[in-house]
Enzyme design. Structure first.
Site, short mmCIF file in Angstrom:
data_model
loop_
_atom_site.label_atom_id
_atom_site.label_comp_id
_atom_site.label_asym_id
_atom_site.label_seq_id
_atom_site.Cartn_x
_atom_site.Cartn_y
_atom_site.Cartn_z
N ASP A 1 0.86 -1.18 0.00
CA ASP A 1 0.00 0.00 0.00
C ASP A 1 0.91 1.24 0.00
O ASP A 1 2.13 1.16 0.16
CB ASP A 1 -0.97 -0.02 1.19
CG ASP A 1 -2.20 0.87 0.93
OD1 ASP A 1 -2.18 1.68 -0.01
OD2 ASP A 1 -3.18 0.76 1.69
C1 NOJ Z 1 -4.09 3.94 0.17
C2 NOJ Z 1 -5.29 3.08 0.46
O1 NOJ Z 1 -5.11 2.43 1.70
C3 NOJ Z 1 -5.57 2.03 -0.61
O2 NOJ Z 1 -6.81 1.43 -0.34
C4 NOJ Z 1 -5.55 2.65 -1.97
O3 NOJ Z 1 -5.82 1.66 -2.94
C5 NOJ Z 1 -4.20 3.29 -2.21
N1 NOJ Z 1 -3.97 4.33 -1.22
C6 NOJ Z 1 -4.08 3.88 -3.61
O4 NOJ Z 1 -4.93 4.94 -3.78
#
Ligand code: NOJ
Length: 763
Positions: free
Chosen positions: A282
């Site tokens: 992430d």
């Molecule tokens: C952080 C988030 O936790 C995740 O769900 C998301 O897909 C990513 N950012 C990319 O935007």
């Protein structure tokens, strides 16, 4: 014209660009990737492991240079074909090995068209609706050149304080797993290498929904049995359905951050589950290994992540800076690096990008002139699906459906908010194109009834909360405050109510309140809105409360005082029309709660499938030394699976086909669902199984099946469920899936609380 969704023919034959290969044959895929890897430098390999967020940090010209130098493998956050095409051209025309990029995006509950938030979608208990949402979203995302979505989000949540509860499908492993499968089927379509399919990257692996105290990004500590029994099945379901990607969670699990967790990413995901797609950290998670305190510098963090099995590093520089040195020193074997690169190249291959890097981006001549135009939306599916997600919680004196006549007062801070009705993670949803509740009602009653409107209250009067919400979403202000005093706004609303035959109050949370990084300590409606409702109640006019929110709220006052109470979540682009359809009886509500609604925040965690305990409270017999809070009843305010209809549905005559079965055999449970009321409608028959005695304490009941059945007035139907080993086995203390003999109670109901019950023995 919106794309024709019935057109799902075979993938077009493409003129190979770049490397040009055939797809689908696993032997050919392996040979192709082996050959490519054998020709890559270490730097090129590391480049493939980088997923870049396209933002203001780097201009597109700089990005193109990085890509041409082989330093970027994939990107996310732009969906403009004109912007992305030069990036792909840099990859396939200017980089040494001409390896295409893939483009990812958070297509969570829609893309150009916004559908209801996932929690609402789960409330539909309609897997065809979820699949349709994902299919439409894929078609729209493909039209913008997107290859992969960071969805579905299948984190089970037992804690509505967690703002991301809105992004998931609720509290139940079976419902969330089914929703996960339906999403993957819809996103990926019949085959992921088609120009109208996007690859699903299921998230957040794993257990993100169990962050302590519901505070986002907090730690997760959980017994292995609970993981396997409750929290892990939905990720596995998505993978079994073919999800090509897995996004790794930001939290630690029993002390080990998921991003550096070899057990999670190797032993469980790859070895036990056989996952063969790409793993993605992430946002910035590899760098966060330092903050977790498991790496003392960037080099250690990179080493931990790659050894654990993170293929793509999202939005950080750590792989780029550290992997070449780690390989040079021998701390990372070339084979380890190659294993990670192989997965990234593998998804590009599966996506059809080696055959045609512009498969989804299409030709410049076909680029939309304006991405945000109404004609690119799929309004009809959005309205039809949104209607299926609305839960009728109360309906005293048959307040609903309303007549399209007389005078209607519509008040509340969410009544006319195009932004809020889209919900969080609404991708490319445009507030100005969303049908607000006001617009939906205006259209429904045009020429028939008089509509009076007033704001009545701000979402909150707490300036600090407003500041936080506006800071979180910095592009445009999320929450715009009406400068009038609370008293003046309430007085205006009350004056309108006095002239009306019925009052509709649209209240709840602004969308940013149910979002990433939006954890709450209270689940009450903000004070400004509760005060408005109290003033409206005092007018004595019938009060219809329309809730818009992304998590269960503690709505005891509203339950007791509203004449009708509708949970509409954030219903999306067509939300206002869909809610109006329900309010005026053009659609009979049939949705059910996918998550328990607590009486108060102190009851959390509260979920229907809790384990048996040694001193359970007997309902109606309080008494000391049993498990309870002494100020409140034990159960939820509204149970899992609950939702009313305008019609009167009955379920009767539960019969089991056998009272005793042996291993390998199955039995059927059946009951008759009847629509005894005056409206056509649907209801969800739910199958729960309760395993009375086992080698471990088992849940008091577990959802094992459901069927949504539509019936005309006066019609009835026998609903049957097959019960076999799959519904009876469980994970024991040794983490083995076992089937144990004994008595099982079979329950059929229209919610999880009021059920018919019969037992059988498994010999
Ligand atoms: C952080 C988030 O936790 C995740 O769900 C998301 O897909 C990513 N950012 C990319 O935007």
């Amino acid at each position: 014209m919106a794309a024709n969704l019935a057109t799902t023919g075979p993938a077009q034959a493409q003129t190979p660009v770049g490397l040009g290969v055939k797809k689908a044959d696993p032997g050919a895929k392996k040979a192709f990737i082996d050959d490519l890897i054998s020709r890559m430098t270490v730097e090129e390999k590391v480049g493939q492991l980088r997923l870049i967020s396209i933002g203001p940090e780097m201009t597109h010209a700089q990005l193109s240079e990085e890509i041409a130098a082989g330093r970027i493998g994939a990107s996310f956050n732009t969906v403009i074909r004109r912007d992305n095409r030069p990036l792909q051209e840099a990859a396939v025309q200017r980089s040494r090995l001409k390896i295409p990029l893939f483009f990812a995006y958070d297509v969570v509950h829609g893309h150009r068209t916004t559908f209801p938030i996932p929690l609402g979608l789960a409330a539909s208990f309609d897997m065809a609706a979820i699949e349709r949402m994902a299919r439409v979203s894929a078609v729209e995302a493909c039209a913008d050149g997107v290859d992969m979505t960071f969805a579905p989000m299948v984190d089970i949540s037992h804690d509505p304080r967690w703002g991301r509860t809105s992004e998931g499908f609720g509290e139940d492993p079976y419902l969330v797993s089914e929703s996960a499968r339906a999403s993957v089927r819809g996103f990926q379509g019949p085959s992921v290498d088609r120009p109208d399919s996007i690859m699903a990257a299921v998230k957040h692996f794993a257990l993100y929904g169990a962050v302590e105290g519901g505070r986002d990004y907090n730690t997760v500590d959980m017994s292995p049995m609970r993981m396997h029994q409750t929290y892990l099945p939905p990720y596995r379901a998505a993978i079994e359905a073919g999800a090509g990607g897995v996004m790794v969670a930001l939290n630690s699990i029993n002390g080990v951050p998921a991003t550096g967790n070899t057990w999670l990413l190797q032993d469980l995901l790859r070895k036990e589950w056989g996952f063969s797609g790409v793993t993605i950290s992430d946002h910035g998670a590899i760098a966060e290994l330092l903050k977790h305190g498991v790496a003392s510098n960037a080099r250690e963090a990179a080493k931990l992540a790659i050894k654990a099995g993170i293929d793509l590093s999202m939005a950080d520089q750590i792989y780029l800076a550290e992997l070449p040195g780690l390989v040079a020193s021998g701390e990372i074997a070339m084979a380890e690096l190659d294993a990670r690169v192989r997965e990234v190249l593998g998804v590009k291959y599966d996506l059809g990008l080696f055959a045609d890097p512009f498969l989804r981006m299409g030709k410049p001549a076909d680029d939309p002139v304006d991405e945000k135009v109404d004609s690119r939306l799929h309004r009809q599916p959005a309205r039809e699906i949104a209607r299926e997600t609305i839960v009728l919680l109360e309906n005293r004196n048959r307040t609903l459906p309303l007549k399209k006549a007389g005078t209607i007062a519509l008040v509340g801070p969410l009544a006319d908010s195009g932004l809020d009705i889209l919900g969080s993670w609404s991708a490319q949803g445009v507030a100005g194109l969303a049908v607000t509740l006001r617009a939906g009602i205006e259209k429904a009653v045009a020429g028939k009834a008089r509509l009076l409107t007033a704001r009545g209250a701000n979402v909150t009067d707490d300036a600090k909360v407003v500041e936080y919400l506006n800071y979180l979403n910095w592009d445009t202000p999320e929450v715009i405050q009406d400068p009038r005093s609370p008293e003046a706004m309430i007085a205006e609303a009350v004056a309108l109510a006095a002239q009306a035959d019925v009052v509709i109050a649209a209240v709840g949370e602004s969308r940013g309140m149910s979002h990433e990084s939006s954890s709450r300590v209270s689940l009450d409606l903000p004070g400004s809105q509760r005060a408005l409702l109290k003033a409206l109640k005092a007018t004595g006019k019938p009060l219809v409360v329309v809730l818009m929110n992304g998590r269960p709220l503690a709505i005891g006052w509203e339950k007791d005082n509203a004449d009708a109470l509708l949970e509409t979540w954030y219903a999306g682009t067509e939300g206002g029309n869909a809610i109006a359809d329900v309010l005026f009886g053009d659609h009979n509500p049939s949705a059910k709660l996918p998550i328990s609604f607590p009486r108060s925040v102190g009851q959390i965690p509260i979920y229907y499938n809790h384990l048996r305990i040694g001193r359970p409270l007997t309902e109606g017999k309080p008494g000391n030394y049993t498990s309870q809070y002494f100020e409140e009843p034990n159960g939820p305010l509204y149970p899992f699976g609950f939702g009313l209809s305008y019609s009167r549905f009955t379920l009767s005559g539960l019969k089991l086909s056998a009272s005793r079965i042996s291993r390998g055999q199955s039995l059927t449970a059946e009951a008759t669902l009847a629509n005894e009321g005056p409206y056509e409608g649907a209801n969800v028959v739910q199958l729960y199984i309760s395993d009375s005695f086992a080698s471990v304490a088992r849940p008091v009941k577990e959802l094992k099946g459901f069927q949504k059945v539509a019936l005309k007035p006066g019609e009835s139907r026998v609903v049957r469920f097959e019960i076999g080993e799959d519904q009876l086995k469980f994970v024991n203390a040794e983490l083995r899936e076992v089937l144990e003999s004994g008595r099982f109670d079979v329950q059929l109901g229209l919610d999880s609380r009021d059920v018919l019950e019969q037992s059988f023995e498994l010999a």
